[in-house]
Design an enzyme around this catalytic site. Structure first.
Site, short mmCIF file in Angstrom:
data_model
loop_
_atom_site.label_atom_id
_atom_site.label_comp_id
_atom_site.label_asym_id
_atom_site.label_seq_id
_atom_site.Cartn_x
_atom_site.Cartn_y
_atom_site.Cartn_z
N ASP A 248 -27.33 -6.26 -9.84
CA ASP A 248 -26.45 -6.98 -8.92
C ASP A 248 -26.16 -6.00 -7.78
O ASP A 248 -26.28 -4.79 -7.94
CB ASP A 248 -25.16 -7.45 -9.61
CG ASP A 248 -24.49 -8.56 -8.79
OD1 ASP A 248 -24.87 -8.73 -7.60
OD2 ASP A 248 -23.60 -9.25 -9.31
C1 BGC Z 1 -23.00 -11.26 -6.46
C2 BGC Z 1 -24.39 -11.81 -6.71
C3 BGC Z 1 -25.14 -11.94 -5.40
C4 BGC Z 1 -25.17 -10.60 -4.71
C5 BGC Z 1 -25.88 -10.63 -3.38
C6 BGC Z 1 -23.02 -10.01 -5.62
O1 BGC Z 1 -21.73 -9.67 -5.22
O2 BGC Z 1 -22.36 -11.00 -7.68
O3 BGC Z 1 -24.31 -13.04 -7.36
O4 BGC Z 1 -26.42 -12.44 -5.63
O5 BGC Z 1 -23.82 -10.17 -4.49
O6 BGC Z 1 -25.14 -11.36 -2.47
#
Ligand code: BGC
Length: 782
Positions: A248
């Site tokens: 993530d």
């Molecule tokens: C989120 C993800 C997301 C990523 C990119 C993170 O803060 O938890 O779900 O895909 O950011 O935006």
């Protein structure tokens, strides 16, 4: 030698390391002279989120990532993003229970990715809704692992049918937003397997997403990006996942440990982390072959994406919007409809008051990384006026401020308007601040200004219809008795206006079913009061008893049960038949049931199948959803639905056997309209389900040794060989040993005076464990 072997041979250490992280926020690293192209990724779960400018730029302005949702509006102007269709949120998607439709929506998303030149969509987000307070409840699907897994499977198949990859997220047990970067989800093994991993397992095995996104949190104390057991032993070795694990965004704390655990790609770009990989290889703390495994996977993903690329230069937004509308309409749930207040018809009403700011400024999406810049938002008020035409007079009052600030003048005007009409349709729910990434809710109430509005209107108007606009379950105690009808729209995307109006006027017959239980009180929920946790620990004390599994076990009444949703027509169920068959050597139970539309209009019904284990060695839920199917029936029409159940549908995860176990005995097969409204039940007997062997330890009791004939024989032979027992007394000793509560090693050495060292005994137990585990692998069934 294939293309990737060739490239691998030519890459320098520095180049290999550079591939393990991205360039900027959304792009993988390219290496021109080695002919390695870059691919692009974008959020999200209900529409594509791409910030401008994105293409033809090596580096993006990272401040774009930090854009803040404007909380003063339900439809913030998201000028920094390219436009995209805003599809229904995950919560709404799961309320359709319509897998075909979800797959078509996935295909539309894939097509939009091709238009926006995106290779991997960072979706679906599928974490279990452990508590309705969870801030990303609008994005996630359900409290039930099967419904969640099937919804994810359909979504992934749809997107990937367009040559675009997906990233199933967030793996795993990321069920709260509070301290999501630091906290540890402390989950017992059964709950982990049966509730939190099960939807990932189902979707990964059936739909093969290209990537899995590791989550920010720890699981049982181990950072997910560094969790080898989950990222490699389970994900790859048990489930055969062969794609890339991506972190993530900014989720990796120790890059070298993460690589060793199986987290291949680090996003977004992080040069410092790359440097630490390089240093570790150079100083010998990281074997280069570990790096090679991840680099190879990343290259395979890049070349697969390039080979399947179907980029295009034009798009027909309206046809995409049409699918978004269909999904929205299939998702809306009719929760209450006393005296048939709905649908609105000219025969029933001459004048209808539409009340509430959400009618003109609709809530249609959550905040955070799912935020979409919609192509065209419709609003319920305009659409209601359109459908009312000249037959029904529509009036409007705002009723409250969008940000929940009390405004007595708006309240008074609304009450007046509601009093003058034949019926009042009140748009209520939660303002955008509550359905947001990074925050959990603190209460399950809807906005206080809305509660007051409904209560005041109910005092002077008998026909009150409440349309709820929120991302996850809410409580309704203070006002539900006054409202004759309640409709739930879980943030259904940019076609909210048409979809809600079509349901209210009966142009579309409601067919959404709740993917979560609606509790009467926050205090009744399964994670209460432990949610979200404290001191960096989220303790999953309710174990496998999440959602309806908890309410049923504890005999707690809900406001609306899991699987519930009304229709403007009626359905009758009959003819439940069970049939045991063998297909390709695997035993299956075929279940058939006939459903008839006995009401006055066409409609859709979700046929739900639950399984109950009547008696079991380990605790089990009262019943669990194992199959479902949504069918459409004309008035008077009937259809027979067929389900096939196999071993896993009857099994629980036995942490001692480290496997899925089915016990002999009676199982009930229930067909229901919801988990509480079971209409037909039949039983089946499970025979000769092979007992899974449970490991033996020095302190296991003898009863466990004797559960299995092979372990019993090997163990007793050993005792005779060691002179602890004799051939003559061995049979007589078995019942005595079996009844003793002490651990086996202590019984042998103290009570029987055996002279066996711990090491010798352990060696024997290891041998028995190995032989018996191998023997118990085969599965049997009925
Ligand atoms: C989120 C993800 C997301 C990523 C990119 C993170 O803060 O938890 O779900 O895909 O950011 O935006």
């Amino acid at each position: 030698m294939n293309q990737i072997d060739n490239i691998m041979k030519k890459l320098t250490l520095e180049e290999k390391v550079s591939l393990c992280s991205g360039i900027g926020l959304w792009q993988t690293k390219d290496i021109e002279d080695k002919r390695i192209p870059a691919i692009w990724m974008a959020d999200g779960s209900n529409g594509i989120r791409i910030m401008k400018p994105v293409h033809n730029q090596r580096k993006q302005d990272t401040s774009e990532f930090l854009q803040v949702t404007d909380l003063t509006q339900n439809s913030p102007t998201i000028t920094k993003q390219y436009e995209a269709v805003c599809y229904p949120s995950g919560a709404a998607l799961a309320s359709t229970w319509n897998m075909e439709l979800i797959e078509s929506m996935g295909a539309m998303l894939g097509d939009e990715c091709n238009f926006r030149k995106v290779n991997i969509l960072l979706a679906p987000g599928i974490n279990i809704k452990r508590s309705p307070l969870g801030g990303r409840g609008y994005e996630y699907y359900s409290e039930d692992p099967y419904l969640t897994g099937k919804t994810a499977e359909a979504f992934i198949k749809g997107v990937q049918s367009q040559g675009v990859g997906t990233s199933i997220k967030h793996f795993a047990a990321n069920n709260a937003e509070t301290l999501r970067i630091n906290m540890s989800s402390d989950v017992d093994e059964r709950a982990l397997r049966e509730i939190y991993l099960a939807p990932f397992e189902l979707a990964i095995k059936n739909a093969k997403p290209w990537t899995v996104m590791s989550s920010y949190n720890k699981v049982n104390g181990v950072q997910m990006a560094e969790n080898r057991r989950l990222l490699t032993d389970i994900l790859r070795d048990e489930w055969n996942f062969d794609g890339v694990v991506v972190s993530d965004w900014g989720g990796i704390k120790d890059r070298v440990q993460a690589l060793k655990a199986g987290n291949d790609l680090d996003m977004p770009e992080n040069r410092r982390n790359n440097k630490s990989i390089q240093e570790a290889v150079e100083n010998g703390t990281l074997d280069e072959s570990v790096l090679d495994v991840s680099v190879r996977r990343i290259l395979e993903m890049i070349f697969k994406a390039k080979a399947q690329e179907r980029f295009k230069d034009s798009i027909d937004w309206e046809s995409h919007r049409e699918i978004a509308k269909k999904v929205a309409e299939d998702s809306i749930i009719l929760l209450k409809n006393e005296n048939n207040l709905l649908p609105i018809t000219k025969e029933k009403y001459k004048k209808v008051a539409v009340i509430g700011a959400f009618a003109t400024e609709p809530r249609y999406q959550g905040g955070g990384c799912t935020l979409v810049n919609p192509t065209r938002i419709s609003n319920p008020y305009d659409e209601i006026c359109r459908l009312a035409g000249n037959d029904i007079k529509i009036t409007y009052a705002k009723g409250y401020e969008i940000n929940n600030r009390i405004n007595d003048q708006l309240l008074t005007e609304a009450v007046e308007k509601a009093g003058e009409a034949d019926a009042a349709v009140i748009f209520a729910g939660l303002w955008v601040a509550y359905d947001r990434e990074g925050f959990d809710r603190k209460t399950l109430d809807i906005d206080s200004s809305h509660i007051r509005l409904i209560q005041e209107i109910c005092k002077i108007q008998k026909r009150v219809i409440v349309v709820l606009n929120n991302g996850d379950a809410v409580t309704m105690d203070p006002w539900i008795n006054g409202a004759g009808a309640v409709v739930e729209q879980f943030l259904v995307g940019e076609t909210v206006g048409e979809a809600v109006a079509d349901i209210l006027f009966g142009i579309v017959n409601p067919s959404g079913k709740l993917p979560v239980s609606f509790p009467k009180r926050l205090e009744d929920t399964s994670a209460y009061p432990l949610f979200p946790g404290e001191c960096n620990h989220h303790i999953y004390g309710e174990s496998i008893f999440v959602g309806y599994r908890y309410y049923e076990k504890k005999k707690i009444d809900t406001l609306f049960p899991f699987g519930f949703g009304l229709s403007y027509t009626e359905f009758a169920y009959s003819n439940l038949k069970l049939d045991k068959t063998v297909m390709n050597g695997i035993q299956k139970l075929t279940v058939q049931v006939t459903v008839a539309n006995t009401g006055s209009c066409k409609g859709k019904e979700v046929v739900q199948l639950y399984v109950s284990d009547k008696e079991s060695r380990l605790l089990r839920p009262i019943k669990e959803l194992k199959k479902f199917e949504k069918i459409e029936l004309e008035q008077g029409e009937s259809k027979t639905v067929t389900f096939e159940l196999s071993y896993r549908d009857f099994a629980y995860y036995d942490p001692e056997a480290e496997d899925w176990v089915v016990e002999d005995g009676i199982f009930d097969i229930h067909i229901g309209k919801s988990c509480e409204d079971i209409v037909l039940t039949a039983s089946v007997e499970m025979k000769d389900a092979k007992k899974k062997f449970r490991y033996l330890y020095l302190d296991s009791q003898h009863a466990r040794v004797f559960e299995n004939t092979v372990s019993k024989k090997m163990y007793l032979d050993f005792l005779v060989e060691k002179g602890v027992l004799t051939k003559d007394n061995v049979d007589a000793m078995v019942p005595l040993l079996k009844g003793n509560y002490m651990g086996i090693y202590n019984v042998i050495t103290s009570l029987l005076g055996g002279d066996i060292t711990k090491e010798e005994m352990q060696e024997k137990l290891d041998e028995i464990n190995q032989v018996c585990t191998a023997k118990s692998k085969a599965e049997s069934c009925f």
